[in-house]
Scaffold this motif. Structure first.
Motif, short mmCIF file in Angstrom:
data_model
loop_
_atom_site.label_atom_id
_atom_site.label_comp_id
_atom_site.label_asym_id
_atom_site.label_seq_id
_atom_site.Cartn_x
_atom_site.Cartn_y
_atom_site.Cartn_z
N LEU A 32 0.82 -1.21 0.00
CA LEU A 32 0.00 0.00 0.00
C LEU A 32 0.86 1.26 0.00
CD1 LEU A 32 -2.92 0.91 0.05
CD2 LEU A 32 -2.80 0.94 2.53
N THR A 33 1.94 1.25 0.76
CA THR A 33 2.83 2.41 0.80
C THR A 33 3.53 2.60 -0.55
OG1 THR A 33 3.19 1.97 3.13
CG2 THR A 33 4.69 3.50 2.08
N LEU A 34 3.98 1.50 -1.16
CA LEU A 34 4.60 1.61 -2.49
C LEU A 34 3.60 2.12 -3.52
CD1 LEU A 34 6.83 -1.59 -2.79
CD2 LEU A 34 7.45 0.69 -2.02
N ALA A 35 2.34 1.74 -3.36
CA ALA A 35 1.32 2.23 -4.29
C ALA A 35 1.14 3.73 -4.16
CB ALA A 35 0.00 1.51 -4.02
N TYR A 36 1.13 4.24 -2.94
CA TYR A 36 1.03 5.69 -2.75
C TYR A 36 2.24 6.42 -3.33
CZ TYR A 36 -3.13 5.65 0.22
OH TYR A 36 -4.41 5.52 0.69
N ASN A 38 4.23 5.35 -5.73
CA ASN A 38 4.15 5.26 -7.18
C ASN A 38 3.13 6.24 -7.75
OD1 ASN A 38 6.08 3.29 -7.59
ND2 ASN A 38 4.63 1.60 -7.54
N ALA A 39 1.98 6.33 -7.12
CA ALA A 39 0.94 7.23 -7.61
C ALA A 39 1.40 8.69 -7.56
CB ALA A 39 -0.35 7.05 -6.80
N ILE A 40 2.01 9.08 -6.47
CA ILE A 40 2.50 10.46 -6.35
C ILE A 40 3.57 10.74 -7.39
CG2 ILE A 40 3.78 12.04 -4.85
CD1 ILE A 40 2.27 10.72 -2.49
N PHE A 41 4.50 9.80 -7.55
CA PHE A 41 5.59 9.99 -8.51
C PHE A 41 5.07 10.08 -9.94
CE2 PHE A 41 9.11 8.46 -11.17
CZ PHE A 41 10.09 9.37 -10.80
N VAL A 42 4.11 9.23 -10.29
CA VAL A 42 3.57 9.23 -11.65
C VAL A 42 2.80 10.52 -11.93
CG1 VAL A 42 1.93 8.10 -13.19
CG2 VAL A 42 3.54 6.73 -11.90
N SER A 77 -2.42 3.09 -12.85
CA SER A 77 -3.67 2.34 -12.73
C SER A 77 -3.55 1.22 -11.70
CB SER A 77 -4.10 1.79 -14.09
OG SER A 77 -3.18 0.84 -14.57
N PHE A 78 -2.42 0.53 -11.67
CA PHE A 78 -2.24 -0.51 -10.68
C PHE A 78 -2.04 0.06 -9.28
CE2 PHE A 78 -1.65 -3.35 -14.25
CZ PHE A 78 -2.32 -4.48 -13.80
N ALA A 79 -1.43 1.24 -9.19
CA ALA A 79 -1.30 1.89 -7.88
C ALA A 79 -2.67 2.29 -7.35
CB ALA A 79 -0.39 3.10 -7.99
N LEU A 80 -3.50 2.85 -8.21
CA LEU A 80 -4.85 3.22 -7.78
C LEU A 80 -5.69 1.98 -7.46
CD1 LEU A 80 -5.61 6.16 -10.22
CD2 LEU A 80 -4.96 6.27 -7.80
N ASN A 96 3.32 -3.32 -8.63
CA ASN A 96 3.71 -2.15 -7.82
C ASN A 96 5.18 -2.21 -7.44
OD1 ASN A 96 1.45 -0.47 -7.63
ND2 ASN A 96 0.51 -1.81 -6.13
N SER A 97 5.67 -3.39 -7.11
CA SER A 97 7.08 -3.53 -6.75
C SER A 97 7.99 -3.29 -7.95
CB SER A 97 7.35 -4.91 -6.16
OG SER A 97 6.59 -5.11 -5.00
N ILE A 98 7.60 -3.79 -9.11
CA ILE A 98 8.39 -3.58 -10.31
C ILE A 98 8.40 -2.10 -10.68
CG2 ILE A 98 8.42 -3.98 -12.81
CD1 ILE A 98 7.56 -6.86 -12.21
N GLY A 99 7.25 -1.45 -10.61
CA GLY A 99 7.19 -0.02 -10.89
C GLY A 99 8.03 0.79 -9.94
#
Length: 123
Positions: A32-36, A38-42, A77-80, A96-99
Motif C-alpha cells: 500500500l505504501t509503495l502504491a502511494y 508510485n501514484a504520487i511519482f507518476v 492504474s495498478f497503484a490506484l 507495484n514492486s516492479i514499478g
C-alpha cells in the motif's frame, strides 16, 4: 535549472522513495505504501511532462516518449487499484514492486548521468 539543483531534487525524490519503503516495511503495509509513492511519482511526472511539452509548442510525441507515458499510466492504474483495496492480490503486489524498482533505478541513473556529464543549464 542547473544540474546541481536538479541533483538536489532527484536526491530528495530518492530519499522520499526510501522513506516510503522503510515506513511500509515498519507498518507491514509495504504494498500500500509503495502504491502511494508510485501514484504520487507518476502524477508529478505527468505534470512535469505536460508543462515541458506545453512550453515546447510541439504536439508530436516520439515513440519512446509515448511508450513511457503508457508505462507510467499502467503503473498509475495498478497503484490506484491497490489503493482502492486490492493490495492483497499477487499481481498487484508484483507490478507495484516492479514499478517502484524501475522508478528508483531511473532516478539513480539520472543522478549518475548528471554527475558524469556536467551541464551548464538543463533547459
Amino acid at each position: 535549472m542547473t544540474d546541481s539543483l536538479l541533483s538536489l531534487l532527484l536526491i530528495i525524490v530518492l530519499c522520499g522513495h526510501f522513506v516510503g519503503l522503510i515506513l511500509g516495511y515498519k507498518r507491514r503495509k509495504t504494498t500500500l505504501t509503495l502504491a502511494y509513492v508510485n501514484a504520487i511519482f507518476v502524477v508529478l511526472s505527468f505534470v512535469f511532462w505536460a508543462i515541458t511539452s506545453w512550453n515546447n509548442n510541439l504536439y508530436n510525441i516520439a515513440i519512446y516518449e509515448g511508450l513511457l507515458i503508457c508505462f507510467e499510466a499502467c503503473i498509475l492504474s495498478f497503484a490506484l487499484y491497490s489503493i482502492k483495496g486490492f493490495e492483497d492480490k499477487t499481481y498487484v503486489k508484483i507490478i507495484n514492486s516492479i514499478g517502484f524498482g524501475i522508478h528508483v533505478l531511473a532516478i539513480m541513473a539520472m543522478l549518475y548521468y548528471i554527475r558524469l556529464f556536467k551541464f551548464d543549464q538543463l533547459f
